[in-house]
Motif scaffolding. Structure first.
Motif, PDB file in Angstrom:
ATOM      1  N   ILE A  11       0.784  -1.140   0.047  1.00 25.75           N
ATOM      2  CA  ILE A  11      -0.078  -0.094  -0.066  1.00 25.75           C
ATOM      3  C   ILE A  11       0.803   1.254   0.005  1.00 25.75           C
ATOM      4  O   ILE A  11       0.706   2.099  -0.559  1.00 25.75           O
ATOM      5  CB  ILE A  11      -1.057  -0.080   1.263  1.00 25.75           C
ATOM      6  N   GLN A  12       1.807   1.085   0.762  1.00 22.88           N
ATOM      7  CA  GLN A  12       2.760   2.502   0.688  1.00 22.88           C
ATOM      8  C   GLN A  12       3.500   2.623  -0.544  1.00 22.88           C
ATOM      9  O   GLN A  12       3.556   3.611  -1.003  1.00 22.88           O
ATOM     10  CB  GLN A  12       3.914   2.065   1.946  1.00 22.88           C
ATOM     11  N   PHE A  13       3.893   1.605  -1.073  1.00 27.56           N
ATOM     12  CA  PHE A  13       4.593   1.917  -2.569  1.00 27.56           C
ATOM     13  C   PHE A  13       3.699   2.451  -3.336  1.00 27.56           C
ATOM     14  O   PHE A  13       3.943   3.140  -4.226  1.00 27.56           O
ATOM     15  CB  PHE A  13       5.133   0.378  -2.949  1.00 27.56           C
ATOM     16  N   ALA A  14       2.314   1.752  -3.498  1.00 24.41           N
ATOM     17  CA  ALA A  14       1.292   1.950  -4.403  1.00 24.41           C
ATOM     18  C   ALA A  14       0.658   3.347  -4.234  1.00 24.41           C
ATOM     19  O   ALA A  14       0.321   4.049  -5.287  1.00 24.41           O
ATOM     20  CB  ALA A  14       0.235   0.906  -4.302  1.00 24.41           C
ATOM     21  N   SER A  15       0.356   3.869  -3.005  1.00 25.08           N
ATOM     22  CA  SER A  15      -0.619   4.824  -2.764  1.00 25.08           C
ATOM     23  C   SER A  15       0.259   6.161  -1.965  1.00 25.08           C
ATOM     24  O   SER A  15      -0.265   7.253  -1.947  1.00 25.08           O
ATOM     25  CB  SER A  15      -1.448   4.546  -1.730  1.00 25.08           C
ATOM     26  N   LEU A  16       1.304   5.861  -1.710  1.00 28.26           N
ATOM     27  CA  LEU A  16       2.004   7.292  -0.938  1.00 28.26           C
ATOM     28  C   LEU A  16       3.061   7.865  -1.463  1.00 28.26           C
ATOM     29  O   LEU A  16       3.943   7.167  -1.868  1.00 28.26           O
ATOM     30  CB  LEU A  16       2.167   6.769   0.560  1.00 28.26           C
ATOM     31  N   ILE A  18       5.604   8.798  -0.308  1.00 32.17           N
ATOM     32  CA  ILE A  18       6.544   9.130   0.551  1.00 32.17           C
ATOM     33  C   ILE A  18       7.976   9.274  -0.184  1.00 32.17           C
ATOM     34  O   ILE A  18       8.349   8.503  -0.836  1.00 32.17           O
ATOM     35  CB  ILE A  18       6.352   8.098   1.669  1.00 32.17           C
ATOM     36  N   TYR A  19       8.634  10.162   0.492  1.00 32.58           N
ATOM     37  CA  TYR A  19       9.997  10.383   0.107  1.00 32.58           C
ATOM     38  C   TYR A  19      10.901   8.970   0.204  1.00 32.58           C
ATOM     39  O   TYR A  19      11.118   8.581   1.330  1.00 32.58           O
ATOM     40  CB  TYR A  19      10.838  11.392   0.940  1.00 32.58           C
ATOM     41  N   GLY A  20      11.593   8.462  -0.800  1.00 35.83           N
ATOM     42  CA  GLY A  20      12.256   7.186  -0.700  1.00 35.83           C
ATOM     43  C   GLY A  20      11.530   5.985  -0.964  1.00 35.83           C
ATOM     44  O   GLY A  20      12.147   4.934  -1.156  1.00 35.83           O
ATOM     45  N   ASP A  33      18.599   9.012   8.079  1.00 31.99           N
ATOM     46  CA  ASP A  33      18.340  10.336   8.471  1.00 31.99           C
ATOM     47  C   ASP A  33      16.759  10.322   8.741  1.00 31.99           C
ATOM     48  O   ASP A  33      16.297  11.320   9.653  1.00 31.99           O
ATOM     49  CB  ASP A  33      18.604  11.209   7.111  1.00 31.99           C
ATOM     50  N   CYS A  34      15.806   9.791   7.848  1.00 30.43           N
ATOM     51  CA  CYS A  34      14.737   9.983   8.264  1.00 30.43           C
ATOM     52  C   CYS A  34      14.188   9.221   9.843  1.00 30.43           C
ATOM     53  O   CYS A  34      13.724   9.919  10.472  1.00 30.43           O
ATOM     54  CB  CYS A  34      13.683   8.892   7.262  1.00 30.43           C
ATOM     55  N   GLU A  35      14.610   8.389  10.061  1.00 31.19           N
ATOM     56  CA  GLU A  35      14.504   7.950  11.433  1.00 31.19           C
ATOM     57  C   GLU A  35      14.937   8.989  12.408  1.00 31.19           C
ATOM     58  O   GLU A  35      14.406   9.160  13.566  1.00 31.19           O
ATOM     59  CB  GLU A  35      15.420   6.451  11.452  1.00 31.19           C
ATOM     60  N   GLN A  36      16.056   9.462  12.423  1.00 31.99           N
ATOM     61  CA  GLN A  36      16.664  10.363  13.362  1.00 31.99           C
ATOM     62  C   GLN A  36      15.999  11.642  13.493  1.00 31.99           C
ATOM     63  O   GLN A  36      15.779  12.082  14.426  1.00 31.99           O
ATOM     64  CB  GLN A  36      18.399  10.475  12.823  1.00 31.99           C
ATOM     65  N   VAL A  37      15.466  12.285  12.292  1.00 35.00           N
ATOM     66  CA  VAL A  37      14.763  13.377  12.179  1.00 35.00           C
ATOM     67  C   VAL A  37      13.325  13.133  12.799  1.00 35.00           C
ATOM     68  O   VAL A  37      12.838  13.751  13.612  1.00 35.00           O
ATOM     69  CB  VAL A  37      14.448  13.835  10.828  1.00 35.00           C
ATOM     70  N   THR A  38      12.681  12.058  12.552  1.00 34.88           N
ATOM     71  CA  THR A  38      11.460  11.613  13.248  1.00 34.88           C
ATOM     72  C   THR A  38      11.629  11.471  14.646  1.00 34.88           C
ATOM     73  O   THR A  38      10.778  11.922  15.465  1.00 34.88           O
ATOM     74  CB  THR A  38      10.830  10.339  12.687  1.00 34.88           C
ATOM     75  N   ALA A 126      10.572   1.193   8.938  1.00 31.61           N
ATOM     76  CA  ALA A 126       9.930   1.953   8.010  1.00 31.61           C
ATOM     77  C   ALA A 126       8.475   1.770   7.643  1.00 31.61           C
ATOM     78  O   ALA A 126       7.642   2.721   7.233  1.00 31.61           O
ATOM     79  CB  ALA A 126      10.701   1.651   6.673  1.00 31.61           C
ATOM     80  N   ASP A 127       7.830   0.751   7.817  1.00 34.04           N
ATOM     81  CA  ASP A 127       6.560   0.368   7.795  1.00 34.04           C
ATOM     82  C   ASP A 127       5.574   1.171   8.664  1.00 34.04           C
ATOM     83  O   ASP A 127       4.601   1.474   8.220  1.00 34.04           O
ATOM     84  CB  ASP A 127       6.029  -1.057   7.676  1.00 34.04           C
ATOM     85  N   PHE A 128       6.278   1.569   9.944  1.00 33.63           N
ATOM     86  CA  PHE A 128       5.405   2.509  10.731  1.00 33.63           C
ATOM     87  C   PHE A 128       5.917   3.783  11.032  1.00 33.63           C
ATOM     88  O   PHE A 128       5.792   4.572  11.875  1.00 33.63           O
ATOM     89  CB  PHE A 128       5.625   1.919  12.122  1.00 33.63           C
ATOM     90  N   ASP A 129       6.515   4.307   9.758  1.00 38.52           N
ATOM     91  CA  ASP A 129       6.888   5.686   9.638  1.00 38.52           C
ATOM     92  C   ASP A 129       7.861   6.141  10.690  1.00 38.52           C
ATOM     93  O   ASP A 129       8.069   7.290  11.230  1.00 38.52           O
ATOM     94  CB  ASP A 129       5.673   6.763   9.654  1.00 38.52           C
TER      95      ASP A 129
END
Length: 389
Positions: A11-16, A18-20, A33-38, A126-129
């Protein structure tokens, strides 16, 4: 579980956007980087939503989005802010639903109640942002959503009510409200829940009570402090009004006094060994943050106190071929009606299991039974530990 996570990733690949996501050349460094920023942003977001300091919200969300891209988590917080500030929500909610973000959030709520939720998150960040399951920000958004649903100062539209039910983790109501105005995923593709609803609140349960009952008045009462047990079937905890029905037993101790009981024309001196109550309670939740629930309640039970007295009745009949003799035993009880006022507090443990404590006052007018000759004081208190499964 692997199939569900694969579906979530699809779903995330097909619909979002999302950067990356969906870019095969994305490097591990950018994910890191995404993990650290979040992670850094989450600390600020908890403070922002605790204080309703929404002027600070957009800069924080923009920082996450610039590194990670837009995701369900970001849009959920934006919608919640707009709802709280009573601004127009139609377009942003439609955008959220069009991107199937509701499926991402339903999956998140389902995984949050798994016993190994921490391990699930570590293996699928990554699946849980990159927002840990059961994070404080999730609890805050649920509390805010519940407040919106229950506040008389908010007149939510049909679409706003629907999305708020989702944010509050009222999943059943989200899919059922107003005849499902937003298309629901097909049964073939809809992810299957991995638990019995968030904290087991959408299932009926069984509560087992154990504690002690003690007299509140009387210098030398007939019934002294006695152990109690109970088994009651319970309604869903997701509803504001709670119901229970079942059996409660008080085991009268040897220290209890003897009483006089009129059996036909004879006065018998007896000691009751147990009291059985059959009935139920009705309660109303005054506090519920998913982890803790507090509810005052009232109850009514038909109570039978044993006397140890019985009689054997003999009967005879002839079927034309043979002569029969039968016996039946009749037991005598002290009959009364127990009324109860109580306050219970329970804490979620895991799945459908809760542990709780209940303090109660009981009015039990034993002398309603005209056969009981000895005066018995009617006021009792009790303290009981219970488990709800």
């Amino acid at each position: 579980m692997a199939k569900i996570l694969t579906f979530l990733l699809f779903i995330q690949f097909a619909s979002l956007p999302i950067y990356g996501y969906g870019k095969e050349q994305e490097t591990y460094t950018k994910w890191q980087d995404c993990e650290q920023v979040t992670k850094a942003a989450l600390e600020k977001l908890v403070d922002i939503f605790s204080r309703n300091d929404f002027e600070r919200l957009e800069p924080v969300l923009n920082t996450i989005q610039s590194t990670c891209g837009e995701n369900e988590f970001i849009l959920r917080l934006r919608i919640l802010r707009i709802l709280i500030e009573k601004k127009t929500t139609g377009d942003i909610i439609a955008d959220y639903l069009a991107k199937n973000y509701q499926e991402i959030l339903v999956m998140r709520w389902d995984y949050s109640v798994e016993e190994k939720h921490a391990q699930i998150y570590q293996n699928n960040k990554a699946d849980f942002d990159y927002v840990p399951l059961r994070h404080a920000i999730d609890s805050l958004t649920k509390i805010k959503a519940l407040a919106l649903l229950n506040s008389p100062s908010y007149n939510l539209t049909e679409q706003e009510e629907k999305i708020t039910l989702l944010f509050a983790d009222h999943i059943d109501e989200f899919y059922q409200v107003h005849g499902e105005t937003t298309p629901q995923p097909s049964s073939k593709n809809k992810p299957k829940p991995t638990s019995d609803g968030y904290y087991g609140k959408y299932r009926h349960g069984v509560s087992v009570y154990a504690g002690a009952e003690f007299p509140l008045t009387g210098s030398d009462p007939v019934f002294k402090t006695s152990p109690t047990l109970g088994v009651l079937f319970s309604s869903r905890l997701s509803n504001p009004v709670l119901f229970e029905a079942g059996l409660k037993v008080r085991f009268n101790t040897r220290n209890d006094k003897e009483v006089e009981y009129m059996l036909y024309d004879d006065v018998e001196v007896i000691r009751s060994t147990a009291s059985l109550g059959i009935g139920g309670t009705i309660g109303y939740k005054i506090f519920d943050n998913d982890k803790f629930i507090i509810a005052p309640k009232a109850g009514l039970f038909w109570e039978l106190a044993t006397t140890g007295l019985s009689e054997v009745n003999e009967s005879y009949y002839d079927d034309g071929y043979d002569y029969y003799e039968t016996e039946s035993v009749r037991y005598f009880y002290i009959n009364t009606m127990r009324s109860t006022l109580a306050v219970s507090a329970m804490r979620h443990l895991s799945g459908k299991t809760y542990v709780g404590l209940e303090a109660a006052y009981h009015f039990v007018p034993y002398n309603w039974d005209s056969n009981l000759l000895t005066s018995v004081q009617p006021n009792y208190g009790s303290l009981q530990l219970f488990f709800r499964f």
